[in-house]
Design an enzyme around this catalytic site. Sequence first.
Site, PDB file in Angstrom:
ATOM      1  N   ARG A 237     -15.985 -27.023   9.755  1.00 35.78           N
ATOM      2  CA  ARG A 237     -14.860 -27.982   9.399  1.00 35.78           C
ATOM      3  C   ARG A 237     -15.842 -29.039   8.335  1.00 35.78           C
ATOM      4  NH1 ARG A 237     -11.731 -24.972  10.300  1.00 35.78           N
ATOM      5  NH2 ARG A 237      -9.827 -24.975  11.803  1.00 35.78           N
ATOM      6  N   GLU A 266      -9.076 -31.992   2.145  1.00 35.45           N
ATOM      7  CA  GLU A 266      -8.604 -30.879   1.430  1.00 35.45           C
ATOM      8  C   GLU A 266      -7.022 -30.901   0.896  1.00 35.45           C
ATOM      9  OE1 GLU A 266      -9.484 -27.577   4.189  1.00 35.45           O
ATOM     10  OE2 GLU A 266     -11.718 -28.011   4.148  1.00 35.45           O
ATOM     11  N   HIS A 285     -11.323 -23.177   1.446  1.00 35.47           N
ATOM     12  CA  HIS A 285     -11.051 -23.080   2.790  1.00 35.47           C
ATOM     13  C   HIS A 285     -10.599 -21.542   2.897  1.00 35.47           C
ATOM     14  CE1 HIS A 285     -10.148 -25.288   6.793  1.00 35.47           C
ATOM     15  NE2 HIS A 285     -10.560 -23.833   6.875  1.00 35.47           N
TER      16      HIS A 285
END
Length: 327
Positions: A237, A266, A285
């Site tokens: 993360r 993000e 991601h």
Amino acid sequence: MKKHVVLYKQLSPALMERLQAHAEATFIDDPKRDDFARLRAALPDAQGLLGASIKLDATLLDLAPQLEAIATVSVGVDNYDIEDLDRRGIALCNTPDVLTETTADTGFALIMATARRVVELANMVRSGDWKQNIGAAHFGSDVHGKTLGIIGMGRIGEALAQRGHFGFGMPVLYHSHSAKPAVEARFNAGYRSLEALLREADFVCLTVPLTAETEGLIGKEQLALMRPQSILINIARGKVVDEQALIEALQSGRIRGAGLDVFEREPLATDSPLLRLKNVVATPHMGSATHETREAMARCAVDNLISVLKGERPTNLVNPKGWEAQR
């Protein structure tokens, strides 16, 4: 009478049919578009929720007094307050295992791309700047035989170790809450303190979940311990790493490079200094983003949700206390 579930993730026709055999389903596409107005309107009648990437805080959960289960299409559960779900008697389910191998593939892709400067050199060719044979200024570094350091030896960490040890002849070091003799035997791996691993590894790969303990785990002090030729890989993360400290380490040459699939915020801001650094490979991601894996994750989430709505303990229950409180 069928129970009512609210989806904020598109399912394939086959999975939607499977879910609708057990529940009435309302689908909300792009729930953030109207500041969650459609989602909030649907919550009072919801017994189940299925989706990902939305932080379901107390304000939203207060609107769902009948809610029995949340099936998140993810492994990470940092968008949820587990203690609050326990108090409310809401079962939380996730989708481990099915994305392990794919996410490890992504991690190793970042290792290879960063070490061999694949993105940078491919862009050089695409832009028409490849005019002669490349020289030392464009050389990358080998991956085979280099030391692979893994912080967080869970399922994904083990899958990375397998690729590095058996595929590339890499010595494997790892750091986790405790030593894992089976991992050490399988991969000839060595357990290290965090500080020792940072000093010894050529590739430092993060695979830990985001918790109060791991937030900011890698900051200025930790980056200062890494070798100048080492590369940081983050498929955990974004908040596990102090992003500003990483930017400074990359700009100054304190470490050689970084392969990043996750970020503090993000999507990554278009003015982020990370996007201007040639020694960074940044991906959106995409760790589990294959057709096969995303379908498997959604299938797992559907099965979890159906189990709870039928009064059966789901396979991938995150919070047993919430389940027991519901009983």
